[in-house]
Motif scaffolding. Sequence first.
Motif, PDB file in Angstrom:
ATOM      1  N   SER A 180       0.831  -1.204   0.000  1.00 48.61           N
ATOM      2  CA  SER A 180       0.000   0.000   0.000  1.00 48.61           C
ATOM      3  C   SER A 180       0.864   1.252   0.000  1.00 48.61           C
ATOM      4  O   SER A 180       0.561   2.235  -0.692  1.00 48.61           O
ATOM      5  CB  SER A 180      -0.918  -0.008   1.225  1.00 48.61           C
ATOM      6  OG  SER A 180      -1.646   1.203   1.320  1.00 48.61           O
ATOM      7  N   ARG A 181       1.967   1.219   0.750  1.00 48.53           N
ATOM      8  CA  ARG A 181       2.881   2.368   0.785  1.00 48.53           C
ATOM      9  C   ARG A 181       3.516   2.599  -0.587  1.00 48.53           C
ATOM     10  O   ARG A 181       3.646   3.749  -1.039  1.00 48.53           O
ATOM     11  CB  ARG A 181       3.952   2.149   1.848  1.00 48.53           C
ATOM     12  CG  ARG A 181       3.412   2.115   3.278  1.00 48.53           C
ATOM     13  CD  ARG A 181       4.501   1.756   4.278  1.00 48.53           C
ATOM     14  NE  ARG A 181       3.966   1.517   5.602  1.00 48.53           N
ATOM     15  CZ  ARG A 181       3.830   2.447   6.545  1.00 48.53           C
ATOM     16  NH1 ARG A 181       4.195   3.694   6.294  1.00 48.53           N
ATOM     17  NH2 ARG A 181       3.342   2.128   7.735  1.00 48.53           N
ATOM     18  N   TYR A 182       3.916   1.514  -1.251  1.00 46.28           N
ATOM     19  CA  TYR A 182       4.496   1.659  -2.589  1.00 46.28           C
ATOM     20  C   TYR A 182       3.469   2.198  -3.575  1.00 46.28           C
ATOM     21  O   TYR A 182       3.784   3.065  -4.411  1.00 46.28           O
ATOM     22  CB  TYR A 182       5.030   0.321  -3.087  1.00 46.28           C
ATOM     23  CG  TYR A 182       6.426  -0.005  -2.601  1.00 46.28           C
ATOM     24  CD1 TYR A 182       7.518   0.787  -2.961  1.00 46.28           C
ATOM     25  CD2 TYR A 182       6.672  -1.114  -1.785  1.00 46.28           C
ATOM     26  CE1 TYR A 182       8.802   0.500  -2.517  1.00 46.28           C
ATOM     27  CE2 TYR A 182       7.950  -1.411  -1.334  1.00 46.28           C
ATOM     28  CZ  TYR A 182       9.011  -0.600  -1.703  1.00 46.28           C
ATOM     29  OH  TYR A 182      10.274  -0.886  -1.252  1.00 46.28           O
ATOM     30  N   ASN A 183       2.256   1.711  -3.500  1.00 45.04           N
ATOM     31  CA  ASN A 183       1.236   2.115  -4.462  1.00 45.04           C
ATOM     32  C   ASN A 183       0.782   3.564  -4.280  1.00 45.04           C
ATOM     33  O   ASN A 183       0.166   4.138  -5.184  1.00 45.04           O
ATOM     34  CB  ASN A 183       0.036   1.168  -4.396  1.00 45.04           C
ATOM     35  CG  ASN A 183       0.344  -0.180  -5.042  1.00 45.04           C
ATOM     36  OD1 ASN A 183       0.977  -0.235  -6.091  1.00 45.04           O
ATOM     37  ND2 ASN A 183      -0.084  -1.261  -4.415  1.00 45.04           N
ATOM     38  N   GLN A 184       1.089   4.162  -3.142  1.00 48.74           N
ATOM     39  CA  GLN A 184       0.801   5.575  -2.914  1.00 48.74           C
ATOM     40  C   GLN A 184       1.993   6.467  -3.257  1.00 48.74           C
ATOM     41  O   GLN A 184       1.905   7.688  -3.150  1.00 48.74           O
ATOM     42  CB  GLN A 184       0.408   5.790  -1.446  1.00 48.74           C
ATOM     43  CG  GLN A 184      -0.898   5.121  -1.055  1.00 48.74           C
ATOM     44  CD  GLN A 184      -1.189   5.253   0.425  1.00 48.74           C
ATOM     45  OE1 GLN A 184      -1.279   6.356   0.949  1.00 48.74           O
ATOM     46  NE2 GLN A 184      -1.328   4.139   1.114  1.00 48.74           N
ATOM     47  N   CYS A 185       3.094   5.833  -3.675  1.00 49.93           N
ATOM     48  CA  CYS A 185       4.323   6.561  -3.990  1.00 49.93           C
ATOM     49  C   CYS A 185       4.382   6.830  -5.494  1.00 49.93           C
ATOM     50  O   CYS A 185       4.123   5.930  -6.303  1.00 49.93           O
ATOM     51  CB  CYS A 185       5.532   5.737  -3.540  1.00 49.93           C
ATOM     52  SG  CYS A 185       7.091   6.636  -3.563  1.00 49.93           S
ATOM     53  N   TYR A 186       4.730   8.032  -5.862  1.00 47.30           N
ATOM     54  CA  TYR A 186       4.745   8.448  -7.267  1.00 47.30           C
ATOM     55  C   TYR A 186       5.658   7.531  -8.097  1.00 47.30           C
ATOM     56  O   TYR A 186       6.818   7.297  -7.753  1.00 47.30           O
ATOM     57  CB  TYR A 186       5.230   9.886  -7.375  1.00 47.30           C
ATOM     58  CG  TYR A 186       5.193  10.442  -8.766  1.00 47.30           C
ATOM     59  CD1 TYR A 186       4.004  10.934  -9.301  1.00 47.30           C
ATOM     60  CD2 TYR A 186       6.347  10.484  -9.550  1.00 47.30           C
ATOM     61  CE1 TYR A 186       3.958  11.458 -10.590  1.00 47.30           C
ATOM     62  CE2 TYR A 186       6.315  11.002 -10.842  1.00 47.30           C
ATOM     63  CZ  TYR A 186       5.112  11.478 -11.359  1.00 47.30           C
ATOM     64  OH  TYR A 186       5.075  11.981 -12.631  1.00 47.30           O
ATOM     65  N   ARG A 214       4.207   0.911  -8.641  1.00 49.57           N
ATOM     66  CA  ARG A 214       3.022   0.057  -8.573  1.00 49.57           C
ATOM     67  C   ARG A 214       3.472  -1.353  -8.224  1.00 49.57           C
ATOM     68  O   ARG A 214       4.591  -1.764  -8.551  1.00 49.57           O
ATOM     69  CB  ARG A 214       2.238   0.053  -9.889  1.00 49.57           C
ATOM     70  CG  ARG A 214       2.974  -0.577 -11.048  1.00 49.57           C
ATOM     71  CD  ARG A 214       2.188  -0.486 -12.352  1.00 49.57           C
ATOM     72  NE  ARG A 214       2.954  -1.027 -13.458  1.00 49.57           N
ATOM     73  CZ  ARG A 214       2.906  -2.299 -13.848  1.00 49.57           C
ATOM     74  NH1 ARG A 214       2.109  -3.165 -13.219  1.00 49.57           N
ATOM     75  NH2 ARG A 214       3.632  -2.724 -14.876  1.00 49.57           N
ATOM     76  N   GLU A 264      -2.702  -5.783  -4.615  1.00 52.48           N
ATOM     77  CA  GLU A 264      -2.716  -6.156  -3.197  1.00 52.48           C
ATOM     78  C   GLU A 264      -2.161  -7.563  -3.095  1.00 52.48           C
ATOM     79  O   GLU A 264      -2.686  -8.482  -3.726  1.00 52.48           O
ATOM     80  CB  GLU A 264      -4.117  -6.116  -2.591  1.00 52.48           C
ATOM     81  CG  GLU A 264      -4.118  -6.475  -1.112  1.00 52.48           C
ATOM     82  CD  GLU A 264      -5.465  -6.289  -0.445  1.00 52.48           C
ATOM     83  OE1 GLU A 264      -6.092  -7.309  -0.074  1.00 52.48           O
ATOM     84  OE2 GLU A 264      -5.899  -5.131  -0.299  1.00 52.48           O
ATOM     85  N   GLN A 312       8.315   9.127   2.256  1.00 46.26           N
ATOM     86  CA  GLN A 312       8.148  10.545   1.938  1.00 46.26           C
ATOM     87  C   GLN A 312       9.312  11.037   1.081  1.00 46.26           C
ATOM     88  O   GLN A 312       9.115  11.757   0.093  1.00 46.26           O
ATOM     89  CB  GLN A 312       8.054  11.361   3.227  1.00 46.26           C
ATOM     90  CG  GLN A 312       6.740  11.161   3.973  1.00 46.26           C
ATOM     91  CD  GLN A 312       6.754  11.800   5.354  1.00 46.26           C
ATOM     92  OE1 GLN A 312       7.805  12.152   5.895  1.00 46.26           O
ATOM     93  NE2 GLN A 312       5.570  11.950   5.944  1.00 46.26           N
ATOM     94  N   ASP A 323       8.978   9.422  -2.464  1.00 49.93           N
ATOM     95  CA  ASP A 323       7.952  10.069  -3.263  1.00 49.93           C
ATOM     96  C   ASP A 323       8.461  11.405  -3.810  1.00 49.93           C
ATOM     97  O   ASP A 323       8.291  11.717  -5.001  1.00 49.93           O
ATOM     98  CB  ASP A 323       6.704  10.281  -2.402  1.00 49.93           C
ATOM     99  CG  ASP A 323       5.541  10.865  -3.187  1.00 49.93           C
ATOM    100  OD1 ASP A 323       5.038  10.166  -4.095  1.00 49.93           O
ATOM    101  OD2 ASP A 323       5.161  12.006  -2.917  1.00 49.93           O
TER     102      ASP A 323
END
Length: 363
Positions: A273-279, A282, A287, A354, A357
């Motif tokens: 989930s952390r990776y998928n929220q990172c610019y 994917r 999941e 952070q 990203d």
Amino acid sequence: MSTNQTLLQAFQQASYPVAGHSKRTVQELKRALESVDANLAGDMYGTGHVIEDFQARMAAYLGKESAVFFPSGTMAQQIALRIWCDQKNSPKVAYHPLCHLEIHEKDGLKELHHIEAQLLADTDRLIRLDDVEQLDENVACLLLELPQREIGGQLPDYSELEAISAFCRERGIKLHMDGARLFEITPYYQKTAAEICSLFDSVYVSFYKGIGGIAGAILAGESEFTETSKVWKRRHGGDLISLYPYTISSDYYFEQRVGRMQQYYEGAKDLASRYNQCYGFRTIPAEPVSNMFHVHVNVSAEELEPQLISIYEATGIGLTGNLRPTSESSCYFEVSIGDRYTDLPKSKLMEAFQLLDAAMKQI
């Protein structure tokens, strides 16, 4: 120094690697050996309580009549397929194009056993029932890898797995499981190992992946099958005078970790989930369905490496030590969650993502 060597060195120096259990040092074996009586007799050519008791417990855990300990899964699986081919008097098996036997074993199955392989499905997807329905009628055995590592550890729906098993039994095709990571998929399927194994005629499991033992594997099935596998084990040179360092470490870490698979699975979902929220990142699967997944990045390995090294130095968090190019402008890496993830300082992990990203948005 090459890109991956530099990154690996930085990863190894990181205070908090996110993946796996711990460094593979002599201490791992020492800890296991200290858990048993120092006067415990070792096994000799596959006999003795230390190996026979472990094999019996694994057979029961997997819901099979019998089990045999092998020094490697490569040996165990080639032997399993050879037995099924001999039984049907047909040198033909089927498996995925990215099966371990096809891409990592230097054609051992073909060169040592003269067995032909029918490749099913495309390289980027799982084998489905409609693929299996197209099998050559002379195929002796179908091998399914659960999960399919080379495409991110994907799994079929359990209902499809049941349908494939039923089809194979109806057609007299043996079904073998490459269950190197079997223990790790039980949380997703919400099934016991024995329930999953009941769909298969034979099964191999590893003790150095999610379990974290030194080395070794179990091959399980009906007694006639495993007795024949012992003959082939001797022919392959796998019937070592003693295997107790491997069986004791397998036993010890099995008891330590098999009950933590839900924890590892939840950790994998959290990290994905952390990776998928990172610019620019994917995961495959989006999941995870086990403790492992692949991370794909929309920049080259050469561009990403210095950013990762900077983050490791700033936070102590080690995300990966190995980037694999997929094109001139993209790369990926594999993650397998173990004990380490639970103990990570989550504030440091958040800081690392952070920074990652922000760095990706500047590339």
